[in-house]
Design a protein around this motif. Structure first.
Motif, PDB file in Angstrom:
ATOM      1  N   ILE A 103       0.846  -1.189   0.000  1.00  0.00           N
ATOM      2  CA  ILE A 103       0.000   0.000   0.000  1.00  0.00           C
ATOM      3  C   ILE A 103       0.885   1.243   0.000  1.00  0.00           C
ATOM      4  O   ILE A 103       1.879   1.310   0.715  1.00  0.00           O
ATOM      5  CB  ILE A 103      -0.937   0.007   1.223  1.00  0.00           C
ATOM      6  N   ILE A 104       0.509   2.230  -0.802  1.00  0.00           N
ATOM      7  CA  ILE A 104       1.256   3.485  -0.886  1.00  0.00           C
ATOM      8  C   ILE A 104       0.472   4.591  -0.168  1.00  0.00           C
ATOM      9  O   ILE A 104      -0.740   4.728  -0.382  1.00  0.00           O
ATOM     10  CB  ILE A 104       1.487   3.892  -2.353  1.00  0.00           C
ATOM     11  N   ILE A 105       1.148   5.340   0.676  1.00  0.00           N
ATOM     12  CA  ILE A 105       0.531   6.493   1.327  1.00  0.00           C
ATOM     13  C   ILE A 105       0.687   7.693   0.399  1.00  0.00           C
ATOM     14  O   ILE A 105       1.800   8.184   0.184  1.00  0.00           O
ATOM     15  CB  ILE A 105       1.171   6.795   2.695  1.00  0.00           C
ATOM     16  N   LEU A 106      -0.395   8.166  -0.165  1.00  0.00           N
ATOM     17  CA  LEU A 106      -0.359   9.289  -1.093  1.00  0.00           C
ATOM     18  C   LEU A 106      -0.536  10.632  -0.386  1.00  0.00           C
ATOM     19  O   LEU A 106       0.052  11.633  -0.787  1.00  0.00           O
ATOM     20  CB  LEU A 106      -1.451   9.127  -2.158  1.00  0.00           C
ATOM     21  N   LYS A 107      -1.345  10.635   0.652  1.00  0.00           N
ATOM     22  CA  LYS A 107      -1.613  11.887   1.362  1.00  0.00           C
ATOM     23  C   LYS A 107      -2.123  11.559   2.763  1.00  0.00           C
ATOM     24  O   LYS A 107      -2.814  10.553   2.956  1.00  0.00           O
ATOM     25  CB  LYS A 107      -2.660  12.708   0.592  1.00  0.00           C
ATOM     26  N   GLU A 108      -1.804  12.429   3.708  1.00  0.00           N
ATOM     27  CA  GLU A 108      -2.210  12.203   5.101  1.00  0.00           C
ATOM     28  C   GLU A 108      -2.518  13.545   5.762  1.00  0.00           C
ATOM     29  O   GLU A 108      -1.740  14.483   5.670  1.00  0.00           O
ATOM     30  CB  GLU A 108      -1.087  11.488   5.859  1.00  0.00           C
ATOM     31  N   ARG A 109      -3.682  13.616   6.418  1.00  0.00           N
ATOM     32  CA  ARG A 109      -4.044  14.811   7.175  1.00  0.00           C
ATOM     33  C   ARG A 109      -4.652  14.382   8.503  1.00  0.00           C
ATOM     34  O   ARG A 109      -5.633  13.630   8.522  1.00  0.00           O
ATOM     35  CB  ARG A 109      -5.056  15.674   6.405  1.00  0.00           C
ATOM     36  N   ASN A 110      -4.082  14.871   9.591  1.00  0.00           N
ATOM     37  CA  ASN A 110      -4.562  14.520  10.917  1.00  0.00           C
ATOM     38  C   ASN A 110      -5.356  15.695  11.493  1.00  0.00           C
ATOM     39  O   ASN A 110      -4.791  16.616  12.080  1.00  0.00           O
ATOM     40  CB  ASN A 110      -3.388  14.164  11.834  1.00  0.00           C
ATOM     41  N   TYR A 111      -6.674  15.633  11.318  1.00  0.00           N
ATOM     42  CA  TYR A 111      -7.545  16.669  11.865  1.00  0.00           C
ATOM     43  C   TYR A 111      -8.000  16.334  13.283  1.00  0.00           C
ATOM     44  O   TYR A 111      -8.885  17.017  13.817  1.00  0.00           O
ATOM     45  CB  TYR A 111      -8.779  16.859  10.973  1.00  0.00           C
ATOM     46  N   ILE A 112      -7.406  15.294  13.873  1.00  0.00           N
ATOM     47  CA  ILE A 112      -7.673  15.006  15.282  1.00  0.00           C
ATOM     48  C   ILE A 112      -6.717  15.826  16.143  1.00  0.00           C
ATOM     49  O   ILE A 112      -7.137  16.526  17.071  1.00  0.00           O
ATOM     50  CB  ILE A 112      -7.524  13.504  15.571  1.00  0.00           C
ATOM     51  N   LYS A 113      -5.441  15.752  15.809  1.00  0.00           N
ATOM     52  CA  LYS A 113      -4.460  16.553  16.541  1.00  0.00           C
ATOM     53  C   LYS A 113      -4.586  18.037  16.208  1.00  0.00           C
ATOM     54  O   LYS A 113      -4.331  18.899  17.046  1.00  0.00           O
ATOM     55  CB  LYS A 113      -3.039  16.066  16.235  1.00  0.00           C
TER      56      LYS A 113
END
Length: 201
Positions: A103-113
């Motif tokens: 699996i490739i991580i293309l984008k990540e956004r953590n709107y919890i922190k």
């Protein structure tokens, strides 16, 4: 984009979504031992409609509404929402997905922190999922939103109240909803505290 072009466009995205849904279902049962309960409450999958794809290409991307442009510009044609019980469940699932070598991580956004200013909280990943054909393999993006039950409740109600209806006092409502988001976050922390002390049946 014709209906036939739309169907050809979304078919591999649908396949990628089904592959990821299958893996998430396995993780739902195997991530924790039986005494710890399951990390996932609900799994929901969707494929963007033809109208939604064309509207996003024209309005947000300012490009022609073609299948080729949809492949080139859009990463959210396929989407999965993972509703968990607690924040720890989200992070454990995310870590487990990141350890899967194909699996490739293309984008990540953590709107919890770092919640959005309106109070929205969620963890967003866009993953490249391998889809195998008879003589080839290609990666297709799937957007995954991880939320707890309280995050999903708030997001659903906020969307319904502010975006599904016209309100003259949107700013006042938005400010009040932000307060509710903070209150739900604190309530969720209390439930997590209880869960750590009381075994899940």
């Amino acid at each position: 984009m014709t209906e036939e072009e739309y169907q050809q466009l979304v078919r591999p995205y649908s396949d990628a979504s089904e592959i990821l849904m299958s893996r998430l279902n396995v993780m739902k049962h195997q991530l924790y031992d039986s005494s710890a309960g399951k990390p996932i409450h609900t799994l929901q999958a969707r494929i963007k409609s033809k109208d939604s794809i064309e509207r996003k290409l024209a309005v947000k991307k300012n490009v022609e509404e073609t299948a080729e442009n949809a492949r080139d510009y859009l990463l959210d044609i396929a989407g999965i929402r993972v509703i968990c019980y607690f924040e720890d469940d989200i992070y454990n699932l995310v870590d487990s997905l990141k350890r899967q070598s194909d699996i490739i991580i293309l984008k990540e956004r953590n709107y919890i922190k770092e919640p959005k200013v309106n109070g929205y909280r969620s963890f967003h990943l866009i993953l490249g999922i391998p889809v195998y054909y008879t003589d080839a393999m290609e990666y297709f993006p799937v957007e995954v939103q991880f939320r707890t039950l309280s995050m999903d409740f708030w997001a659903s109600m906020e969307h319904h109240v502010l975006y599904k209806k016209e309100n003259d006092n949107r700013e006042n409502i938005a400010a009040e909803l932000k307060i509710y988001a903070d209150e739900l976050s604190e309530m969720e922390k209390r439930f997590a505290h209880f869960a750590n002390k009381i075994p899940v049946s």
